[in-house]
Design a protein around this motif. Sequence first.
Motif, mmCIF file in Angstrom:
data_model
loop_
_atom_site.group_PDB
_atom_site.id
_atom_site.type_symbol
_atom_site.label_atom_id
_atom_site.label_comp_id
_atom_site.label_asym_id
_atom_site.label_seq_id
_atom_site.Cartn_x
_atom_site.Cartn_y
_atom_site.Cartn_z
ATOM 1 N N ASN A 290 46.547 71.652 -34.894
ATOM 2 C CA ASN A 290 45.611 72.690 -35.300
ATOM 3 C C ASN A 290 46.273 74.044 -35.089
ATOM 4 O OD1 ASN A 290 44.994 73.530 -32.447
ATOM 5 N ND2 ASN A 290 44.156 71.460 -32.388
ATOM 6 N N LEU A 291 45.535 75.126 -35.347
ATOM 7 C CA LEU A 291 46.115 76.463 -35.264
ATOM 8 C C LEU A 291 46.369 76.917 -33.834
ATOM 9 C CD1 LEU A 291 44.107 78.305 -38.069
ATOM 10 C CD2 LEU A 291 46.376 77.283 -38.193
ATOM 11 N N CYS A 292 45.886 76.174 -32.864
ATOM 12 C CA CYS A 292 46.082 76.541 -31.460
ATOM 13 C C CYS A 292 47.034 75.581 -30.749
ATOM 14 C CB CYS A 292 44.729 76.589 -30.733
ATOM 15 S SG CYS A 292 43.688 78.000 -31.201
ATOM 16 N N SER A 293 47.885 74.903 -31.495
ATOM 17 C CA SER A 293 48.838 73.998 -30.870
ATOM 18 C C SER A 293 50.104 73.939 -31.715
ATOM 19 C CB SER A 293 48.245 72.591 -30.723
ATOM 20 O OG SER A 293 48.066 71.987 -31.992
ATOM 21 N N GLY A 294 51.212 73.563 -31.072
ATOM 22 C CA GLY A 294 52.458 73.396 -31.803
ATOM 23 C C GLY A 294 53.668 73.883 -31.029
ATOM 24 N N ARG A 295 54.810 73.884 -31.701
ATOM 25 C CA ARG A 295 56.041 74.378 -31.097
ATOM 26 C C ARG A 295 56.043 75.904 -31.147
ATOM 27 N NH1 ARG A 295 59.292 72.686 -34.592
ATOM 28 N NH2 ARG A 295 60.027 74.642 -35.474
ATOM 29 N N LEU A 296 56.348 76.532 -30.026
ATOM 30 C CA LEU A 296 56.310 77.991 -29.923
ATOM 31 C C LEU A 296 57.555 78.607 -30.538
ATOM 32 C CD1 LEU A 296 55.047 80.627 -28.864
ATOM 33 C CD2 LEU A 296 56.174 80.181 -26.673
ATOM 34 N N THR A 378 49.717 73.774 -26.184
ATOM 35 C CA THR A 378 48.378 73.534 -26.731
ATOM 36 C C THR A 378 47.397 74.436 -25.999
ATOM 37 O OG1 THR A 378 48.850 71.225 -27.287
ATOM 38 C CG2 THR A 378 46.536 71.854 -27.105
ATOM 39 N N CYS A 379 46.774 75.335 -26.754
ATOM 40 C CA CYS A 379 45.738 76.207 -26.192
ATOM 41 C C CYS A 379 44.384 75.540 -26.415
ATOM 42 C CB CYS A 379 45.756 77.577 -26.863
ATOM 43 S SG CYS A 379 47.367 78.402 -26.849
ATOM 44 N N SER A 380 43.453 75.784 -25.517
ATOM 45 C CA SER A 380 42.129 75.184 -25.645
ATOM 46 C C SER A 380 41.330 75.880 -26.740
ATOM 47 C CB SER A 380 41.377 75.267 -24.313
ATOM 48 O OG SER A 380 41.240 76.616 -23.909
ATOM 49 N N ASP A 381 40.285 75.198 -27.182
ATOM 50 C CA ASP A 381 39.422 75.752 -28.221
ATOM 51 C C ASP A 381 38.587 76.883 -27.630
ATOM 52 O OD1 ASP A 381 37.830 76.254 -30.365
ATOM 53 O OD2 ASP A 381 36.980 74.253 -30.524
ATOM 54 N N PRO A 382 38.660 78.092 -28.188
ATOM 55 C CA PRO A 382 37.857 79.188 -27.648
ATOM 56 C C PRO A 382 36.395 79.088 -28.028
ATOM 57 C CG PRO A 382 39.023 79.934 -29.586
ATOM 58 C CD PRO A 382 39.480 78.518 -29.334
ATOM 59 N N ASN A 383 36.061 78.175 -28.933
ATOM 60 C CA ASN A 383 34.695 78.069 -29.420
ATOM 61 C C ASN A 383 33.994 76.855 -28.828
ATOM 62 O OD1 ASN A 383 35.153 80.273 -31.132
ATOM 63 N ND2 ASN A 383 36.047 78.938 -32.670
ATOM 64 N N SER A 384 32.707 76.980 -28.594
ATOM 65 C CA SER A 384 31.895 75.877 -28.117
ATOM 66 C C SER A 384 30.616 75.824 -28.932
ATOM 67 C CB SER A 384 31.561 76.048 -26.630
ATOM 68 O OG SER A 384 32.728 76.078 -25.843
ATOM 69 N N LEU A 385 30.029 74.619 -28.994
ATOM 70 C CA LEU A 385 28.786 74.415 -29.733
ATOM 71 C C LEU A 385 27.650 74.134 -28.770
ATOM 72 C CD1 LEU A 385 29.917 72.080 -32.659
ATOM 73 C CD2 LEU A 385 29.427 74.513 -32.782
ATOM 74 N N ARG A 386 26.430 74.445 -29.212
ATOM 75 C CA ARG A 386 25.237 74.060 -28.466
ATOM 76 C C ARG A 386 24.073 73.982 -29.435
ATOM 77 N NH1 ARG A 386 23.942 79.630 -24.999
ATOM 78 N NH2 ARG A 386 23.162 80.886 -26.761
ATOM 79 N N LEU A 387 23.048 73.221 -29.041
ATOM 80 C CA LEU A 387 21.805 73.124 -29.788
ATOM 81 C C LEU A 387 20.711 73.752 -28.951
ATOM 82 C CD1 LEU A 387 22.153 69.451 -31.089
ATOM 83 C CD2 LEU A 387 22.602 71.557 -32.352
#
Length: 642
Positions: A290-296, A378-387
């Motif tokens: 994804n856009l928050c992971s990979g070779r630097l 690998t950076c963590s997802d800055p977004n979270s979901l909730r209902l």
Amino acid sequence: MSHRVLMLFLSVWSSGLWAEDKHASTVPGDYRLVNGGHNCSGLVEVYDEGTWRNKYSEPWEQTEAAAVCRKLNCGSVVSLRRYFNHDGSDEVYRLRITCSESLRLVNGTSRCSGRLEERSNQSWSLVCKDGFQWQEAEKVCRELECGPPSALFGELHREKEAPLGSKELQCPRNESDHEAAVLICSEQQFVKLHMAGASRCSGKLMMRQLINWLYVDEKNWDLKVVAAVCRRLDCGSPVSIRSRSISLKAGWRIKADCDVLSSDCLLFKPSTSVIEITCSDSVRLVNGTNLCSGRLEVQFDWSWSSVSEDGFDQQDAEVVCRELGCGPPSVLQGALFTGGPVWRKGFECEGTESALLACNISAPDRTPSSANRSVQLTCSDPNSLRLVGESSLCAGKLEMTNKGEWRPVVDWELIWNQVSADAVCRRLGCGTAVSANMKKEHEDRPVWWIKSSCIQSTSVLRDCVTLTGLGKSSWSMEVVCSELLLQPTIVTFPNSMEVFRVDQRELQVLLGSSFSIMCYIPAQYQGGYFQLLFTASNAALSYSLPAVNHSAHFRFPSMDLSHQGSYSCIYHLHVFSQDFSSKSQTIYLRVGASVTDLIIRLVVLLLGMTLSVTAICCYSKRLAAKARVQEKTTVICVGGEK
């Protein structure tokens, strides 16, 4: 008449008089181009209901223009422009198309690639590879408003009557197999950022199709598409997208189904907003999931290099993740890499810098410990979901936090289906979706626009956000998940001390004693009922009671062998027009001895202990008496000797 004059006459006749005769057709749906410099250029009109009418609809795209060129027996599309109509009619816009007159590329992957054909005597003939040189290829690419040629090769072409080219380039008549010239022209630069801010890698997006540079509106954009723009500009990873309000007489819109970013993806469309994008200047993650992971990789002196893992630590990784708009680093490791230059200087970040190249940079180690190992981050997802809005974490209106701000989530196409809702429920650990609905609110409020289909395919929700700036909507997306209810608890209540715990899941109830089993669930919804399930080796029973204050008591007056087995509670509830249930853990009840048996056993035990103690005492006395007699006898014997 000279040969040159004759050729000029034939050329004028074929491009003028012949064209007029051809376009005098009265067949409905026929096209013509008027007020142009030649028969393959002009304003588009279509024959309809006995008259020629302006042909324009939104959106208008290059493939439709190419179809017009083919119908008019013209070549490839060279330009496509929209004009305001000033004749006082209700038709505000008109389209002007320019097609090439005598050359075209067919069966290619884009308008600037394909098999080369030329028109001669109103018919199209393929051009043979033999005799067609790089210099001619440059002229063709230039005439078609493409970039310089990047490839020229031959392709075997078999036809019973192969069409022939001009005398200079025609294929041999006595051969049935011909190598047709296949030409690939590079596309001219078609992406740029206008009025950039502090960086060359940020600004309002403009794209070029044919000869037209126009702003691009916000529809169908997300960070994955922006990533393609960043690569085109030789910038780093995408950081943000913003929508800026602006009144445009004409603009581009990218097609929703465009997988590879190119000028062929663009549609004409009036717009009230434009895209403003920001890419990182000198840092990017490549070949990740994804856009928050990979070779630097870092860019220095206009060259990209992988970063050696030597000396690269957690604080350095924190700066990179922050610079790319991702969450904190979750995985930092090294991996073998031999595909290009490696940055061997060290970074001495404190962890608070805004960019990696703003950190102190140390000289490279002369003896690196991992010469061919680069940083994999690998950076963590800055977004979270909730209902939210319901009494359960697994039901309600969908919200997402982006850069610390919670907003409702709305699909940019106003589509919300079961498949996308399933993905949300799985992310929340709530099972699968049982319903997914769109709901109209009373007023507009700030929202996060996303592509809900993206939720199904990515682990980083940041990839799914289409706009992170201006964006309001009165719609909301609701979802109800299968694991709506909390897990109930099962508890056994004895009378006095008649239940003994054998282990965490097994209890022993004395034979003949009374006991009860209570099922309860934390307060969520009112109503519902509990079902007590009993299973044994030779029986399976079920008992039901309504839930009162979120609990139910199942009482048993006397424990016997028929009650020995496994017990569990199931809570049932009808809510959101659906039936839900939740099951507790299982306990096992074993029959123990009765109270009378225990008393008898206790008396017998005490009597046995008393008899044992008495026997021990008597035996001890006999041993003591015997010892005294032996001592007295010894004294007498000794005295006699005296």
